[in-house]
Write an enzyme that holds these catalytic residues in place. Structure first.
Site, PDB file in Angstrom:
ATOM      1  N   ASP A  10      71.354  21.847  14.148  1.00  0.00           N
ATOM      2  CA  ASP A  10      72.270  21.041  14.942  1.00  0.00           C
ATOM      3  C   ASP A  10      71.916  21.214  16.415  1.00  0.00           C
ATOM      4  O   ASP A  10      71.222  22.171  16.797  1.00  0.00           O
ATOM      5  CB  ASP A  10      73.709  21.492  14.662  1.00  0.00           C
ATOM      6  CG  ASP A  10      74.742  20.587  15.310  1.00  0.00           C
ATOM      7  OD1 ASP A  10      74.517  19.364  15.356  1.00  0.00           O
ATOM      8  OD2 ASP A  10      75.769  21.103  15.781  1.00  0.00           O
ATOM      9  N   ASP A  12      74.330  20.252  19.601  1.00  0.00           N
ATOM     10  CA  ASP A  12      75.450  20.755  20.397  1.00  0.00           C
ATOM     11  C   ASP A  12      76.084  21.962  19.718  1.00  0.00           C
ATOM     12  O   ASP A  12      76.438  21.907  18.539  1.00  0.00           O
ATOM     13  CB  ASP A  12      76.499  19.658  20.601  1.00  0.00           C
ATOM     14  CG  ASP A  12      76.024  18.592  21.579  1.00  0.00           C
ATOM     15  OD1 ASP A  12      75.752  18.950  22.735  1.00  0.00           O
ATOM     16  OD2 ASP A  12      75.908  17.428  21.177  1.00  0.00           O
ATOM     17  N   LYS A 181      76.827  13.999   8.818  1.00  0.00           N
ATOM     18  CA  LYS A 181      77.351  15.246   8.256  1.00  0.00           C
ATOM     19  C   LYS A 181      78.881  15.176   8.164  1.00  0.00           C
ATOM     20  O   LYS A 181      79.518  14.675   9.082  1.00  0.00           O
ATOM     21  CB  LYS A 181      76.958  16.424   9.161  1.00  0.00           C
ATOM     22  CG  LYS A 181      75.456  16.622   9.323  1.00  0.00           C
ATOM     23  CD  LYS A 181      75.139  17.725  10.326  1.00  0.00           C
ATOM     24  CE  LYS A 181      75.512  17.333  11.728  1.00  0.00           C
ATOM     25  NZ  LYS A 181      75.127  18.329  12.745  1.00  0.00           N
ATOM     26  N   ASP A 206      76.882  25.060  13.970  1.00  0.00           N
ATOM     27  CA  ASP A 206      78.007  25.801  14.555  1.00  0.00           C
ATOM     28  C   ASP A 206      79.335  25.389  13.945  1.00  0.00           C
ATOM     29  O   ASP A 206      80.374  25.920  14.343  1.00  0.00           O
ATOM     30  CB  ASP A 206      78.062  25.583  16.070  1.00  0.00           C
ATOM     31  CG  ASP A 206      78.486  24.158  16.430  1.00  0.00           C
ATOM     32  OD1 ASP A 206      77.833  23.204  15.944  1.00  0.00           O
ATOM     33  OD2 ASP A 206      79.470  23.995  17.173  1.00  0.00           O
TER      34      ASP A 206
END
Length: 263
Positions: A10, A12, A181, A206
């Protein structure tokens, strides 16, 4: 010779946090390249094109080729092109989404579209949302790039695609099909573009509800980093677990060839 791992990561909350580099992310990516390890940077954010994202990442100190970036907008365009080649769509979104759909051969229109496609934008228009509701009521299929309810900003949380989709769903009674996602479709299309197999691939994220969820459903090993949304405490609330939990990608430096040491 044992095959190398392939990395999906990922963006961010893993490599950058808003406009700031996550410490160690530059060394981590440099090590992947030095070890000839294939990787893709994934994002559910559909606002930007890969060129935009490359420029944004360069400003933070990360050099990521456009070909190593995979967005929910790109996954959505690829999905729609496979479902209805040369179709039409009414789009709520920005350049990342409209460009991807144009490149997939789609016509963007407000008149009798095949699909209403909802993506991310920092300036949702009530009139556009109203138009989307009426087109769905008239028979357009409802697609959304991703289900994230909120997104980060310097001032705090912003309503994101999932929240606006909920508004449209409540008004129409029609659920959207989410491509990004945690739909494992996004992971599988990313793996295909790398020529990688799930049994030797991993997802770094995250968020338990999107990154780790989709990684598990796509059959990948998963690593949760604590530089974004989820915490050790919130991760315990989910009925599934990542393969590893680490503080940040900096912990993988020196271990990218063997990210899951025994013991």
């Amino acid at each position: 010779m044992e095959p190398r791992w392939s990395y999906l990561t990922d963006m961010d909350g893993v490599l950058v946090h808003e406009e700031h580099l996550v410490p160690g992310a530059d060394e981590f990516l440099a090590e992947l390249r030095a070890n000839d390890i294939s990787f893709l940077v994934l994002t559910n954010n559909s606002i930007y094109t890969p060129r935009d994202l490359r420029a944004r990442l360069l400003r933070t100190g990360l050099d990521v080729p456009e070909t190593s970036i995979w967005t929910s907008a790109m996954a959505t365009a690829k999905f729609l092109a496979s479902q209805r080649p040369g179709g039409s769509a009414f789009v709520i979104g920005e350049a990342g989404l409209t460009t991807a759909l144009h490149e997939a051969g789609y016509v963007l229109t407000e008149r009798d579209p095949d699909y209403v496609v909802l993506g991310e934008t920092r300036t949702y228009s009530f009139s556009a949302i109203t138009r989307a509701i009426r087109l769905i009521e008239a028979g357009a299929k409802f697609i959304a790039t991703n289900p994230d309810a909120t997104g980060p900003s310097l001032e705090g949380s912003l309503p994101a695609t999932g929240s606006v989709a909920a508004l449209i769903e409540r008004a129409t009674g029609r659920q959207p099909y989410y491509v990004g996602k945690p739909n494992p479709l996004m992971m599988r299309s990313a793996l295909r573009s790398l020529g990688a197999h799930s049994e030797k691939a991993l997802m770094i994220g995250d968020r338990m509800d999107t990154d780790i969820h989709s990684g598990i459903e796509a059959g990948l090993q998963t690593i949760l980093v604590l530089t974004g949304i989820s915490t050790r405490e919130s991760a315990e609330l989910y009925p599934y677990r990542p393969t590893r939990v680490i503080d940040s990608v900096a912990e993988l430096i020196g271990h990218t060839k063997d990210p899951f040491p025994s013991g």
